[in-house]
Design a protein around this motif. Structure first.
Motif, PDB file in Angstrom:
ATOM      1  N   LYS A   8       0.843  -1.196   0.000  1.00  0.00           N
ATOM      2  CA  LYS A   8       0.000   0.000   0.000  1.00  0.00           C
ATOM      3  C   LYS A   8       0.885   1.255   0.000  1.00  0.00           C
ATOM      4  CE  LYS A   8      -3.732  -2.645   2.147  1.00  0.00           C
ATOM      5  NZ  LYS A   8      -4.569  -2.910   3.339  1.00  0.00           N
ATOM      6  N   TYR A  46     -12.037  -3.579  -3.557  1.00  0.00           N
ATOM      7  CA  TYR A  46     -12.474  -3.795  -2.173  1.00  0.00           C
ATOM      8  C   TYR A  46     -13.999  -3.912  -2.055  1.00  0.00           C
ATOM      9  CZ  TYR A  46      -7.863  -3.226  -0.043  1.00  0.00           C
ATOM     10  OH  TYR A  46      -6.557  -3.407   0.365  1.00  0.00           O
ATOM     11  N   HIS A  49     -16.024  -5.062   0.975  1.00  0.00           N
ATOM     12  CA  HIS A  49     -16.079  -4.246   2.198  1.00  0.00           C
ATOM     13  C   HIS A  49     -17.034  -3.056   2.088  1.00  0.00           C
ATOM     14  CE1 HIS A  49     -12.966  -6.645   3.950  1.00  0.00           C
ATOM     15  NE2 HIS A  49     -12.123  -6.386   2.971  1.00  0.00           N
ATOM     16  N   PHE A  54     -14.945   1.493   7.540  1.00  0.00           N
ATOM     17  CA  PHE A  54     -13.622   1.898   7.055  1.00  0.00           C
ATOM     18  C   PHE A  54     -13.534   1.952   5.527  1.00  0.00           C
ATOM     19  CE2 PHE A  54     -13.515  -2.714   7.886  1.00  0.00           C
ATOM     20  CZ  PHE A  54     -13.107  -3.201   6.647  1.00  0.00           C
ATOM     21  N   LEU A  58     -10.539   3.543   3.219  1.00  0.00           N
ATOM     22  CA  LEU A  58      -9.707   2.534   2.559  1.00  0.00           C
ATOM     23  C   LEU A  58      -9.566   2.853   1.067  1.00  0.00           C
ATOM     24  CD1 LEU A  58      -8.258  -0.245   2.725  1.00  0.00           C
ATOM     25  CD2 LEU A  58     -10.507  -1.314   2.416  1.00  0.00           C
ATOM     26  N   ARG A  82       0.555 -14.273   3.614  1.00  0.00           N
ATOM     27  CA  ARG A  82      -0.242 -13.720   4.731  1.00  0.00           C
ATOM     28  C   ARG A  82       0.500 -13.856   6.060  1.00  0.00           C
ATOM     29  NH1 ARG A  82      -5.736 -11.939   3.695  1.00  0.00           N
ATOM     30  NH2 ARG A  82      -6.491 -12.576   5.739  1.00  0.00           N
ATOM     31  N   THR A  88      -4.280  -8.295  10.344  1.00  0.00           N
ATOM     32  CA  THR A  88      -4.798  -7.031   9.802  1.00  0.00           C
ATOM     33  C   THR A  88      -4.338  -5.829  10.630  1.00  0.00           C
ATOM     34  OG1 THR A  88      -6.759  -8.283   9.129  1.00  0.00           O
ATOM     35  CG2 THR A  88      -6.916  -5.887   9.029  1.00  0.00           C
ATOM     36  N   ARG A  99       3.695  -5.976   8.457  1.00  0.00           N
ATOM     37  CA  ARG A  99       2.801  -4.884   8.881  1.00  0.00           C
ATOM     38  C   ARG A  99       3.300  -4.279  10.192  1.00  0.00           C
ATOM     39  NH1 ARG A  99      -2.816  -7.981   7.213  1.00  0.00           N
ATOM     40  NH2 ARG A  99      -3.186  -6.882   5.251  1.00  0.00           N
ATOM     41  N   TYR A 108      -2.759   3.378  12.647  1.00  0.00           N
ATOM     42  CA  TYR A 108      -3.785   2.331  12.509  1.00  0.00           C
ATOM     43  C   TYR A 108      -4.614   2.247  13.784  1.00  0.00           C
ATOM     44  CZ  TYR A 108      -6.245  -1.809  11.012  1.00  0.00           C
ATOM     45  OH  TYR A 108      -7.248  -2.679  10.648  1.00  0.00           O
ATOM     46  N   GLY A 111      -7.333   4.659  13.945  1.00  0.00           N
ATOM     47  CA  GLY A 111      -8.440   4.566  12.995  1.00  0.00           C
ATOM     48  C   GLY A 111      -8.061   4.607  11.525  1.00  0.00           C
ATOM     49  N   PRO A 113      -6.929   3.294   7.944  1.00  0.00           N
ATOM     50  CA  PRO A 113      -7.065   1.979   7.308  1.00  0.00           C
ATOM     51  C   PRO A 113      -5.734   1.456   6.758  1.00  0.00           C
ATOM     52  CG  PRO A 113      -7.740   3.681   5.784  1.00  0.00           C
ATOM     53  CD  PRO A 113      -7.326   4.393   7.049  1.00  0.00           C
ATOM     54  N   ASN A 115      -2.592  -0.360   6.775  1.00  0.00           N
ATOM     55  CA  ASN A 115      -1.736  -1.340   7.453  1.00  0.00           C
ATOM     56  C   ASN A 115      -0.599  -1.795   6.542  1.00  0.00           C
ATOM     57  OD1 ASN A 115      -3.206  -2.778   5.669  1.00  0.00           O
ATOM     58  ND2 ASN A 115      -4.149  -4.158   7.154  1.00  0.00           N
ATOM     59  N   PHE A 117       0.064  -3.398   3.765  1.00  0.00           N
ATOM     60  CA  PHE A 117       0.155  -4.526   2.834  1.00  0.00           C
ATOM     61  C   PHE A 117      -1.196  -5.215   2.656  1.00  0.00           C
ATOM     62  CE2 PHE A 117       4.151  -3.851   4.970  1.00  0.00           C
ATOM     63  CZ  PHE A 117       5.066  -3.848   3.924  1.00  0.00           C
ATOM     64  N   HIS A 118      -1.346  -5.866   1.512  1.00  0.00           N
ATOM     65  CA  HIS A 118      -2.521  -6.695   1.236  1.00  0.00           C
ATOM     66  C   HIS A 118      -2.069  -8.065   0.755  1.00  0.00           C
ATOM     67  CE1 HIS A 118      -6.206  -8.205  -0.599  1.00  0.00           C
ATOM     68  NE2 HIS A 118      -5.448  -8.552  -1.614  1.00  0.00           N
ATOM     69  N   GLY A 119      -2.854  -9.077   1.100  1.00  0.00           N
ATOM     70  CA  GLY A 119      -2.629 -10.412   0.554  1.00  0.00           C
ATOM     71  C   GLY A 119      -3.950 -11.109   0.346  1.00  0.00           C
TER      72      GLY A 119
HETATM   73  P1  ATP Z   1      -6.143  -7.316   3.096  1.00  0.00           P
HETATM   74  O1  ATP Z   1      -7.436  -7.772   2.447  1.00  0.00           O
HETATM   75  O2  ATP Z   1      -5.783  -5.860   2.756  1.00  0.00           O
HETATM   76  O3  ATP Z   1      -4.994  -8.243   2.883  1.00  0.00           O
HETATM   77  P2  ATP Z   1      -7.069  -8.385   5.573  1.00  0.00           P
HETATM   78  O4  ATP Z   1      -7.586  -9.524   4.765  1.00  0.00           O
HETATM   79  O5  ATP Z   1      -6.127  -8.680   6.703  1.00  0.00           O
HETATM   80  O6  ATP Z   1      -6.357  -7.302   4.662  1.00  0.00           O
HETATM   81  P3  ATP Z   1      -9.730  -7.296   5.558  1.00  0.00           P
HETATM   82  O7  ATP Z   1     -10.695  -7.606   6.635  1.00  0.00           O
HETATM   83  O8  ATP Z   1      -9.889  -7.944   4.226  1.00  0.00           O
HETATM   84  O9  ATP Z   1      -8.267  -7.554   6.151  1.00  0.00           O
HETATM   85  O10 ATP Z   1      -9.730  -5.711   5.391  1.00  0.00           O
HETATM   86  C1  ATP Z   1      -9.219  -5.121   4.210  1.00  0.00           C
HETATM   87  C2  ATP Z   1      -8.445  -3.885   4.578  1.00  0.00           C
HETATM   88  O11 ATP Z   1      -9.346  -2.920   5.157  1.00  0.00           O
HETATM   89  C3  ATP Z   1      -7.385  -4.081   5.674  1.00  0.00           C
HETATM   90  O12 ATP Z   1      -6.158  -4.550   5.170  1.00  0.00           O
HETATM   91  C4  ATP Z   1      -7.254  -2.669   6.205  1.00  0.00           C
HETATM   92  O13 ATP Z   1      -6.503  -1.853   5.304  1.00  0.00           O
HETATM   93  C5  ATP Z   1      -8.682  -2.194   6.183  1.00  0.00           C
HETATM   94  N1  ATP Z   1      -9.372  -2.483   7.445  1.00  0.00           N
HETATM   95  C6  ATP Z   1      -9.946  -3.651   7.838  1.00  0.00           C
HETATM   96  N2  ATP Z   1     -10.477  -3.545   9.052  1.00  0.00           N
HETATM   97  C7  ATP Z   1     -10.251  -2.272   9.469  1.00  0.00           C
HETATM   98  C8  ATP Z   1     -10.558  -1.523  10.636  1.00  0.00           C
HETATM   99  N3  ATP Z   1     -11.213  -2.068  11.651  1.00  0.00           N
HETATM  100  N4  ATP Z   1     -10.146  -0.231  10.692  1.00  0.00           N
HETATM  101  C9  ATP Z   1      -9.499   0.349   9.673  1.00  0.00           C
HETATM  102  N5  ATP Z   1      -9.188  -0.293   8.542  1.00  0.00           N
HETATM  103  C10 ATP Z   1      -9.541  -1.589   8.429  1.00  0.00           C
END
Ligand code: ATP
Ligand code: MG
Length: 139
Positions: A8, A46, A49, A54, A58, A82, A88, A99, A108, A111, A113, A115, A117-119
């Motif tokens: 990210k 996304y 979501h 968030f 995001l 992962r 997360t 992360r 983070y 509040g 969003p 973190n 990296f994504h996987g």
């Molecule tokens: P990713 O899909 O990015 O690899 P993840 O699978 O660990 O992450 P998800 O639940 O899919 O987590 O959420 C997608 C992304 O949304 C998170 O990586 C983070 O950037 C954001 N996110 C998720 N939960 C929260 C939260 N409670 N507050 C803020 N941002 C959040």
């Protein structure tokens, strides 16, 4: 097995270190590119979501600056990547997880969003996400 990985915007400066960690974990970088998501692309990426508190932040964060995307391959690639990035919430990761190491944990916790990296979560998501990158001609 293949997976989709993304650095990210805030962590793109650590690409070299991250790639070293990918190789050290036994994964192979099939393709990689530095790209910029539009707002619409971020919303599609996304979509699962949409409606969550968030979501808007995001989408704004992912489309705010370039990201680095990867197609990774190797045995158990989805879980290996992962495990490399960790949970997360960066604050909950182990010290050597990406992360925890590179994302702004304080932001983070407050509040944000972001973190770092994504996987992909599973094989279906990996296929969908890699297909999106091909559709947008990113990978
Ligand atoms: P990713 O899909 O990015 O690899 P993840 O699978 O660990 O992450 P998800 O639940 O899919 O987590 O959420 C997608 C992304 O949304 C998170 O990586 C983070 O950037 C954001 N996110 C998720 N939960 C929260 C939260 N409670 N507050 C803020 N941002 C959040
Ligand atoms: Mg996810």
């Amino acid at each position: 097995m293949k997976t989709f990985a993304m650095i990210k915007p805030s962590c793109i400066v650590y690409s070299t270190e991250v790639e070293a960690a990918i190789i050290a974990a036994g994964l192979r970088i099939e393709t990689s590119a530095e790209v910029r998501f539009t707002r619409e692309m971020s919303e599609e990426f996304y979509a699962e979501h949409k409606g969550k508190p968030f979501f808007e932040g995001l989408v704004a964060m992912i489309s705010s600056a370039p990201v680095r995307v990867y197609c990774l391959s190797g045995e158990n690639a989805i879980q290996v990547w992962r495990d490399l990035i960790g949970p997360t919430n960066p604050n909950k990761g182990k010290e050597d997880q990406l992360r925890r190491k590179y994302a702004d944990a304080e932001a983070y916790a407050a509040g944000s969003p972001d973190n770092g990296f994504h996987g992909s979560a599973n094989p279906e998501d990996a296929e969908r996400e890699i297909d999106l990158m091909r559709k947008w001609q990113f990978l």
